[in-house]
Design an enzyme around this catalytic site. Structure first.
Site, PDB file in Angstrom:
ATOM      1  N   ASP A  79     -15.676  27.315  50.365  1.00  0.00           N
ATOM      2  CA  ASP A  79     -15.998  26.679  49.089  1.00  0.00           C
ATOM      3  C   ASP A  79     -16.935  27.621  48.338  1.00  0.00           C
ATOM      4  O   ASP A  79     -18.052  27.879  48.793  1.00  0.00           O
ATOM      5  CB  ASP A  79     -16.665  25.327  49.320  1.00  0.00           C
ATOM      6  CG  ASP A  79     -16.673  24.458  48.066  1.00  0.00           C
ATOM      7  OD1 ASP A  79     -16.275  24.957  47.006  1.00  0.00           O
ATOM      8  OD2 ASP A  79     -17.089  23.291  48.160  1.00  0.00           O
ATOM      9  N   ASP A 116     -11.418  27.336  43.697  1.00  0.00           N
ATOM     10  CA  ASP A 116     -12.558  27.855  44.450  1.00  0.00           C
ATOM     11  C   ASP A 116     -12.675  27.288  45.857  1.00  0.00           C
ATOM     12  O   ASP A 116     -13.725  27.407  46.483  1.00  0.00           O
ATOM     13  CB  ASP A 116     -13.853  27.561  43.684  1.00  0.00           C
ATOM     14  CG  ASP A 116     -14.105  26.069  43.515  1.00  0.00           C
ATOM     15  OD1 ASP A 116     -13.132  25.298  43.548  1.00  0.00           O
ATOM     16  OD2 ASP A 116     -15.274  25.683  43.359  1.00  0.00           O
ATOM     17  N   GLU A 117     -11.615  26.708  46.381  1.00  0.00           N
ATOM     18  CA  GLU A 117     -11.717  26.021  47.668  1.00  0.00           C
ATOM     19  C   GLU A 117     -10.398  26.128  48.414  1.00  0.00           C
ATOM     20  O   GLU A 117      -9.324  25.986  47.826  1.00  0.00           O
ATOM     21  CB  GLU A 117     -12.072  24.553  47.418  1.00  0.00           C
ATOM     22  CG  GLU A 117     -12.337  23.749  48.660  1.00  0.00           C
ATOM     23  CD  GLU A 117     -12.679  22.303  48.336  1.00  0.00           C
ATOM     24  OE1 GLU A 117     -12.960  21.541  49.268  1.00  0.00           O
ATOM     25  OE2 GLU A 117     -12.654  21.923  47.142  1.00  0.00           O
TER      26      GLU A 117
END
Length: 500
Positions: free
Chosen positions: A11, A105-106
């Site tokens: 993350d 983003d993960e």
């Protein structure tokens, strides 16, 4: 559960805000809020400096400004974020063929499937190496969680924030989970959490002690059983490399309620065009057209129409959305409109529709309404920021290039003027500020610069400061913003003012 912590969850830390700080040396270490800047704008991401003031994602931007008045409030630059995301996902792909992206983003990674790790030591080494590679490639930090299941890997990455790594050894799950709130578990949202609280269950230990039968009685067989297994630390969900899209949609919230029926229809048609472009970009077509209307009183209506076969024709989607609008009462005003396509397929049945001529006529880019700021989830034109329109509006955070001063970003605008800070991501110090008329012929929107200086440029030595006409001459400050005339940036006590 796996016998080794070989599922990794990455993350990125405050991704949008961190990318803006990396791109703008003058904002590093200062509160930054990214989101819609209009009266109804919503926070997409806040930097850790802003979070200390209570700012968080999904908060109204107006409330964020009140909590942290010195924060730099910037429009999202999705072209930059997608570029950085692609770099990160490429690094994850080097660890394993099983990478499950959850957002820009993960992502989850199955290290065992890639032969990267088979025990705690090798998993930790892979996680630390990934963090170093991300920092070197993008200039940003990410937090890594390692565990024997997806649920625990995600919990571990939350504990690792910011910029850390946490590994949960198999066999310690029950002890770790016991004191955590029930909302920690996947599938326990606000409604389920409140239902469990009323039943006297507030921690994961309470769920385990209650037993499966009691949870099934409270939540139903499927949901109650799944929650009990997770409370016991069991999660056998695999990392899935391909996540099939179920629908494609776009929506806009308007700063001022729309009352004109003609304008509302125009907005629906514009959204339909954007939706089709996104649909085609994903390689799909769809057969169900969905219209979403949120009215002045916050009531939300959804209408849908299923076609005879899947399509990606903009004229067909526009016409269907317009028909759906005819059945909606917009008396009193509309604050949000959305158009979506579901029932996706990877083919079309063009023979069912007389599309060819209409497609050529209608498949053109629709210009966004010039009076509306982009929402955090909205697609941006190349170069990020706001598409230039006739009256040369400039949004805070937008990338620009000046014929004399070079690359920079909009710090604020108002009353016919725009203030730009000229700096690059690799500038050794905050850049200089200049103020121009909004129609200055030398100022143009530009593409975002990479966050890490390209290797071919590094041999030229430290980045030079932008030249100025008179270095000793004070630079006039930006004018105060007026409603609808732009947004001013003011991070950390005065960055919104020009400095010599």
């Amino acid at each position: 559960m796996r016998p080794a912590p070989t599922i990794l969850h990455l993350d990125m830390d405050a991704f949008f805000a961190a990318a803006e700080q990396a791109a703008k040396p003058s904002l590093r270490g200062k509160p930054v809020v990214v989101g819609g800047l209009g009266p109804r704008g919503v926070v997409a991401t806040a930097s850790y400096e802003a979070r200390r003031f209570g700012v968080h994602s999904a908060m109204p931007m107006a409330q964020a400004r009140r909590l942290c008045p010195n924060a730099a409030c910037l429009v999202p630059r999705f072209s930059l974020y997608r570029t950085v995301s692609d770099q990160v996902m490429e690094l994850l792909g080097g660890l394993s063929p099983l990478v499950e992206p959850l957002s820009l983003d993960e992502a989850f990674v199955d290290l065992e499937a890639g032969g990267t790790a088979d025990d705690s030591r090798s998993a930790r080494e892979a996680g630390e190496r990934l963090r170093r590679d991300i920092l070197m490639t993008t200039g940003l930090t990410g937090s890594v969680g390692l565990a024997g299941s997806k649920m625990l890997a995600k919990i571990a990455s939350e504990q690792a924030k910011p910029d850390g790594l946490v590994l949960i050894e198999p066999g310690t799950e029950r002890e770790l989970l016991a004191p955590m709130p029930v909302r920690t578990l996947p599938g326990v949202g606000p409604a389920t959490g409140e239902h469990l609280r009323r039943a006297g269950m507030t921690t994961v230990a309470d769920l385990a002690e209650a037993g499966e039968d009691e949870l099934v009685r409270l939540l139903g067989k499927a949901h109650g059983g799944a929650i009990f297994r997770m409370a016991m630390g069991h999660d056998d969900r695999p990392v899935v490399a391909e996540r099939d899209a179920k629908s494609v949609s776009v929506e806009d919230t308007f700063d001022v309620d729309l009352h004109d029926r003609v304008r509302i229809r125009m907005e629906v048609e514009r959204l339909a065009g954007r939706c089709v472009r996104r649909l085609r970009a994903s390689g799909h077509s769809g057969r169900t057209i969905v219209l979403k209307v949120r009215r002045f009183d916050f009531s939300t209506l959804t209408r849908s129409e299923t076609l005879r076969g899947p399509t990606d024709d903009p004229a067909v989607v526009r016409e269907a959305a317009a028909r759906l609008l005819e059945a909606v009462d917009t008396t009193g005003g509309v604050r949000l409109l959305g158009v979506g396509v579901s029932g996706l397929a990877d083919y079309t049945q063009e023979d069912l529709f007389a599309q060819a001529a209409a497609g050529e006529r209608h498949d053109q880019d629709d210009e966004p309404a010039p009076s509306r700021e982009p929402s955090p989830g909205e697609e941006q034109p190349p170069g990020g920021g706001v598409r230039p329109v006739v009256d040369r509006r400039w949004a805070a955070g937008q990338d620009v290039h000046h014929a004399e001063y070079g690359p920079g970003w909009v710090q604020g605008s108002g009353l016919g003027r725009v203030t730009v800070r000229f700096e690059e991501p690799w500038s050794v110090a905050p850049g200089r500020v200049r103020t121009f008329p909004v129609d200055d012929p030398g100022l143009e929107p530009s593409e975002p610069l990479p966050l890490v200086r390209p290797p071919e440029d590094q041999s030229s030595g430290p980045a030079s400061r932008p030249k100025s006409r008179s270095p000793a001459e004070p630079v006039p400050g930006p004018p105060a913003s007026s409603p609808g005339d732009g947004e001013a940036v003011g991070p950390s006590g005065g960055e919104g003012r020009s400095r010599p």
